[in-house]
Design a protein around this motif. Structure first.
Motif, PDB file in Angstrom:
ATOM      1  N   ILE A   1       0.832  -1.212   0.000  1.00 29.54           N
ATOM      2  CA  ILE A   1       0.000   0.000   0.000  1.00 29.54           C
ATOM      3  C   ILE A   1       0.868   1.265   0.000  1.00 29.54           C
ATOM      4  CG2 ILE A   1      -1.915  -1.173   1.135  1.00 29.54           C
ATOM      5  CD1 ILE A   1      -1.148   0.279   3.730  1.00 29.54           C
ATOM      6  N   GLU A   2       2.074   1.170  -0.545  1.00 28.66           N
ATOM      7  CA  GLU A   2       3.013   2.292  -0.458  1.00 28.66           C
ATOM      8  C   GLU A   2       2.517   3.556  -1.145  1.00 28.66           C
ATOM      9  OE1 GLU A   2       6.660   2.112  -2.921  1.00 28.66           O
ATOM     10  OE2 GLU A   2       6.026   0.078  -3.437  1.00 28.66           O
ATOM     11  N   TYR A   3       1.678   3.435  -2.167  1.00 25.29           N
ATOM     12  CA  TYR A   3       1.225   4.619  -2.904  1.00 25.29           C
ATOM     13  C   TYR A   3      -0.161   5.100  -2.472  1.00 25.29           C
ATOM     14  CZ  TYR A   3       5.206   3.751  -5.932  1.00 25.29           C
ATOM     15  OH  TYR A   3       6.478   3.568  -6.409  1.00 25.29           O
ATOM     16  N   ILE A   4      -0.715   4.522  -1.420  1.00 25.14           N
ATOM     17  CA  ILE A   4      -2.032   4.925  -0.917  1.00 25.14           C
ATOM     18  C   ILE A   4      -1.841   5.963   0.181  1.00 25.14           C
ATOM     19  CG2 ILE A   4      -4.041   4.079   0.361  1.00 25.14           C
ATOM     20  CD1 ILE A   4      -3.792   1.478  -1.175  1.00 25.14           C
ATOM     21  N   ASP A   5      -2.675   7.003   0.182  1.00 22.49           N
ATOM     22  CA  ASP A   5      -2.501   8.043   1.195  1.00 22.49           C
ATOM     23  C   ASP A   5      -3.349   7.755   2.430  1.00 22.49           C
ATOM     24  OD1 ASP A   5      -5.142   9.088   0.872  1.00 22.49           O
ATOM     25  OD2 ASP A   5      -4.465  10.404  -0.751  1.00 22.49           O
ATOM     26  N   SER A   6      -3.159   8.580   3.445  1.00 28.24           N
ATOM     27  CA  SER A   6      -3.784   8.342   4.744  1.00 28.24           C
ATOM     28  C   SER A   6      -5.309   8.323   4.666  1.00 28.24           C
ATOM     29  CB  SER A   6      -3.319   9.419   5.734  1.00 28.24           C
ATOM     30  OG  SER A   6      -3.910   9.238   6.991  1.00 28.24           O
TER      31      SER A   6
ATOM     32  N   ARG B   1      -5.604  17.250  15.015  1.00 29.81           N
ATOM     33  CA  ARG B   1      -4.513  17.420  14.045  1.00 29.81           C
ATOM     34  C   ARG B   1      -4.701  16.427  12.917  1.00 29.81           C
ATOM     35  NH1 ARG B   1       0.028  20.916  13.149  1.00 29.81           N
ATOM     36  NH2 ARG B   1       1.632  19.729  12.053  1.00 29.81           N
ATOM     37  N   GLN B   2      -4.906  16.925  11.708  1.00 35.20           N
ATOM     38  CA  GLN B   2      -5.090  16.041  10.560  1.00 35.20           C
ATOM     39  C   GLN B   2      -3.843  15.187  10.354  1.00 35.20           C
ATOM     40  OE1 GLN B   2      -7.868  15.602   8.964  1.00 35.20           O
ATOM     41  NE2 GLN B   2      -7.105  14.134   7.482  1.00 35.20           N
ATOM     42  N   ASN B   3      -4.060  13.893  10.133  1.00 32.52           N
ATOM     43  CA  ASN B   3      -2.973  12.936   9.897  1.00 32.52           C
ATOM     44  C   ASN B   3      -1.996  12.847  11.066  1.00 32.52           C
ATOM     45  OD1 ASN B   3      -4.001  12.264   7.374  1.00 32.52           O
ATOM     46  ND2 ASN B   3      -2.809  13.853   6.332  1.00 32.52           N
ATOM     47  N   ALA B   4      -2.522  13.021  12.289  1.00 28.69           N
ATOM     48  CA  ALA B   4      -1.690  12.796  13.471  1.00 28.69           C
ATOM     49  C   ALA B   4      -1.157  11.370  13.442  1.00 28.69           C
ATOM     50  CB  ALA B   4      -2.511  13.034  14.736  1.00 28.69           C
ATOM     51  N   ARG B   5       0.120  11.212  13.739  1.00 28.86           N
ATOM     52  CA  ARG B   5       0.740   9.889  13.674  1.00 28.86           C
ATOM     53  C   ARG B   5       0.722   9.230  15.041  1.00 28.86           C
ATOM     54  NH1 ARG B   5       6.332   9.662  10.652  1.00 28.86           N
ATOM     55  NH2 ARG B   5       5.894   7.463  11.016  1.00 28.86           N
ATOM     56  N   PHE B   6       0.302   7.984  15.053  1.00 32.11           N
ATOM     57  CA  PHE B   6       0.254   7.224  16.295  1.00 32.11           C
ATOM     58  C   PHE B   6       1.547   6.440  16.465  1.00 32.11           C
ATOM     59  CE2 PHE B   6      -4.097   8.272  15.807  1.00 32.11           C
ATOM     60  CZ  PHE B   6      -4.705   8.126  17.042  1.00 32.11           C
ATOM     61  N   GLY B   7       2.080   6.484  17.671  1.00 29.88           N
ATOM     62  CA  GLY B   7       3.291   5.729  17.970  1.00 29.88           C
ATOM     63  C   GLY B   7       3.336   5.446  19.451  1.00 29.88           C
ATOM     64  N   CYS B   8       4.512   5.525  20.024  1.00 25.76           N
ATOM     65  CA  CYS B   8       4.664   5.297  21.453  1.00 25.76           C
ATOM     66  C   CYS B   8       4.208   6.538  22.223  1.00 25.76           C
ATOM     67  CB  CYS B   8       6.128   5.007  21.784  1.00 25.76           C
ATOM     68  SG  CYS B   8       6.790   3.571  20.899  1.00 25.76           S
ATOM     69  N   TRP B   9       3.590   6.332  23.371  1.00 26.99           N
ATOM     70  CA  TRP B   9       3.100   7.483  24.144  1.00 26.99           C
ATOM     71  C   TRP B   9       4.253   8.260  24.767  1.00 26.99           C
ATOM     72  CZ3 TRP B   9       4.009   8.129  29.356  1.00 26.99           C
ATOM     73  CH2 TRP B   9       4.375   7.010  30.102  1.00 26.99           C
TER      74      TRP B   9
ATOM     75  N   VAL C   1       8.926  13.539  18.009  1.00 25.92           N
ATOM     76  CA  VAL C   1       8.040  14.564  17.460  1.00 25.92           C
ATOM     77  C   VAL C   1       7.932  15.716  18.454  1.00 25.92           C
ATOM     78  CG1 VAL C   1       6.711  12.987  16.033  1.00 25.92           C
ATOM     79  CG2 VAL C   1       6.033  13.340  18.411  1.00 25.92           C
ATOM     80  N   SER C   2       7.695  16.924  17.936  1.00 25.23           N
ATOM     81  CA  SER C   2       7.624  18.092  18.822  1.00 25.23           C
ATOM     82  C   SER C   2       6.385  18.061  19.712  1.00 25.23           C
ATOM     83  CB  SER C   2       7.649  19.387  17.989  1.00 25.23           C
ATOM     84  OG  SER C   2       6.570  19.396  17.064  1.00 25.23           O
ATOM     85  N   ARG C   3       5.266  17.567  19.163  1.00 22.55           N
ATOM     86  CA  ARG C   3       4.051  17.402  19.952  1.00 22.55           C
ATOM     87  C   ARG C   3       3.403  16.076  19.601  1.00 22.55           C
ATOM     88  NH1 ARG C   3       0.179  22.651  20.068  1.00 22.55           N
ATOM     89  NH2 ARG C   3      -1.050  21.195  21.331  1.00 22.55           N
ATOM     90  N   ASP C   4       2.869  15.421  20.609  1.00 19.92           N
ATOM     91  CA  ASP C   4       2.196  14.141  20.392  1.00 19.92           C
ATOM     92  C   ASP C   4       0.724  14.426  20.107  1.00 19.92           C
ATOM     93  OD1 ASP C   4       1.203  11.623  20.342  1.00 19.92           O
ATOM     94  OD2 ASP C   4       1.924  11.020  22.310  1.00 19.92           O
ATOM     95  N   TRP C   5       0.443  14.732  18.842  1.00 20.74           N
ATOM     96  CA  TRP C   5      -0.920  15.102  18.461  1.00 20.74           C
ATOM     97  C   TRP C   5      -1.901  13.958  18.656  1.00 20.74           C
ATOM     98  CZ3 TRP C   5      -1.942  20.027  17.967  1.00 20.74           C
ATOM     99  CH2 TRP C   5      -0.939  20.908  17.542  1.00 20.74           C
ATOM    100  N   ALA C   6      -1.452  12.735  18.480  1.00 25.30           N
ATOM    101  CA  ALA C   6      -2.350  11.590  18.639  1.00 25.30           C
ATOM    102  C   ALA C   6      -2.850  11.499  20.080  1.00 25.30           C
ATOM    103  CB  ALA C   6      -1.645  10.305  18.232  1.00 25.30           C
ATOM    104  N   SER C   7      -1.933  11.596  21.035  1.00 21.91           N
ATOM    105  CA  SER C   7      -2.325  11.537  22.452  1.00 21.91           C
ATOM    106  C   SER C   7      -3.194  12.725  22.820  1.00 21.91           C
ATOM    107  CB  SER C   7      -1.080  11.498  23.341  1.00 21.91           C
ATOM    108  OG  SER C   7      -0.385  10.277  23.182  1.00 21.91           O
ATOM    109  N   GLU C   8      -2.859  13.901  22.298  1.00 21.05           N
ATOM    110  CA  GLU C   8      -3.658  15.094  22.578  1.00 21.05           C
ATOM    111  C   GLU C   8      -5.050  14.967  21.969  1.00 21.05           C
ATOM    112  OE1 GLU C   8      -1.762  18.848  21.828  1.00 21.05           O
ATOM    113  OE2 GLU C   8       0.186  18.113  22.514  1.00 21.05           O
ATOM    114  N   GLY C   9      -5.123  14.341  20.822  1.00 21.47           N
ATOM    115  CA  GLY C   9      -6.423  14.115  20.200  1.00 21.47           C
ATOM    116  C   GLY C   9      -7.288  13.176  21.019  1.00 21.47           C
TER     117      GLY C   9
END
Length: 326
Positions: free
Chosen positions: A182-187, A218-226, A231-239
């Motif tokens: 799925i390398e060419y598919i967007d979010s 945050r659009q397209n916030a990336r999920f990872g480790c808490w 990253v400068s801000r953890d938008w996923a956790s804030e979301g």
């Protein structure tokens, strides 16, 4: 199946067809890398459909989930539930699927490294976490299991995630053992697929809900480790916090403390371990404070953030340091 909005069903059929041809024509086993996020979930959905359409082929497919110990708790919960559903579905159809949860060595866990050894927060140019928490556990498992050492590895990596991810995929494209379907598919297309194409093992609504809530902040916030400080801000956790997951406040506060301590030279030794005169690793006092704050964060949030094994390893590391200093 609901109507796909952002790309055609034909595109999905083409990806499935190519995957099926690869599965049928080759005799090498498959290893599918699963993180619990939307991309790897889409990848698994496609692969399970391929395997279900070729039930007479009993080629081994291994699904690897790397539990780093610092995954966002809600995402990990969904991932483990998904893996259980996939295993049940595979058992019903007689699919040759082996699901494995792998983990870092106890001495290389995130908290063993940071609180035990005193490593400061991972940063873009000091990203010590990825190799220890993900790459080494995967390589160790592959090496210990010769039957899958020559596998085709399938990942849900996509080029539009980041420039560095695009470069890694491009480099991997020359390696016939690494496939990124799925390398060419967007979010947005990934979420479109998950919402419109039911997974054969069951519902993905909880996962979709988490992403939609995070994207409201945050659009397209990336999920990872808490604990991620790359990253400068953890938008996923804030979301998730904004969406009503109030426990995330305690995790966000602790993550910010990690950054604060790393930027405070008073919390670090005056020399590196190699003797170079510059701010080095966390002092023992700082590490003790971070452990106490982590235990308090665990208590306040009601979430399992550190286990007894981690605490034991941390104490053993501290004892060795104390003995070496005498």
């Amino acid at each position: 199946m609901l109507q796909l909005k952002l790309f055609s069903a034909l595109e999905i059929d083409i990806i499935e067809h190519e995957l099926r041809e690869l599965y049928i024509s080759g005799n090498r086993p498959w290893v599918v890398m699963y993180s619990g996020g939307k991309d790897s979930t889409m990848l698994l959905s496609l692969i399970i459909r391929v395997l279900a359409s070729a039930v007479n082929i009993k080629k081994q497919t291994t699904i690897l989930y790397c539990d780093t110990g610092v995954e966002i708790p809600y995402l990990k919960q969904i991932a483990m539930l998904t893996l259980g559903r996939i295993q049940s579905y595979a058992n019903q159809l007689g699919l040759n699927i082996d699901i494995r949860v792998i983990r870092p060595e106890p001495t290389e866990s995130f908290f063993a490294m940071m609180i035990g050894r005193g490593y400061t927060s991972p940063m873009w140019r000091y990203r010590w976490c990825t190799a220890r928490l993900k790459i080494r556990p995967t390589k160790r498992y592959m090496t210990a299991n010769p039957a899958i050492s020559n596998s085709v590895i399938l990942t849900g990596s996509r080029r539009d995630e980041s420039v560095s991810r695009a470069v890694r995929i491009k480099n991997a494209s020359n390696n016939k053992s690494m496939i990124c379907p799925i390398e060419y598919i967007d979010s947005d297309q990934v979420l479109d697929y998950l919402e419109c194409v039911p997974s054969l093992w069951g519902d993905n609504s909880d996962l979709i809900d988490i992403y939609r809530k995070a994207y409201m902040v945050r659009q397209n916030a990336r999920f990872g480790c808490w604990t991620c400080t790359v990253v400068s801000r953890d938008w996923a956790s804030e979301g998730l916090l904004a969406a009503g997951h109030h426990q995330m406040k305690y995790l966000i506060d602790y993550r910010n403390k990690l950054i604060e301590y790393s930027n405070n030279n008073c919390k670090r030794t005056i020399v590196e371990r190699d003797g170079v005169l510059r701010p080095g690793f966390f002092t023992m006092d700082a590490r003790t404070e971070l452990l106490n704050m982590l235990l308090e964060t665990q208590k306040n949030s009601g979430l399992q953030l550190i286990d007894d094994l981690d605490i034991h390893v941390i104490n053993e590391i501290w004892k060795r340091e104390e003995n070496n200093a005498e």
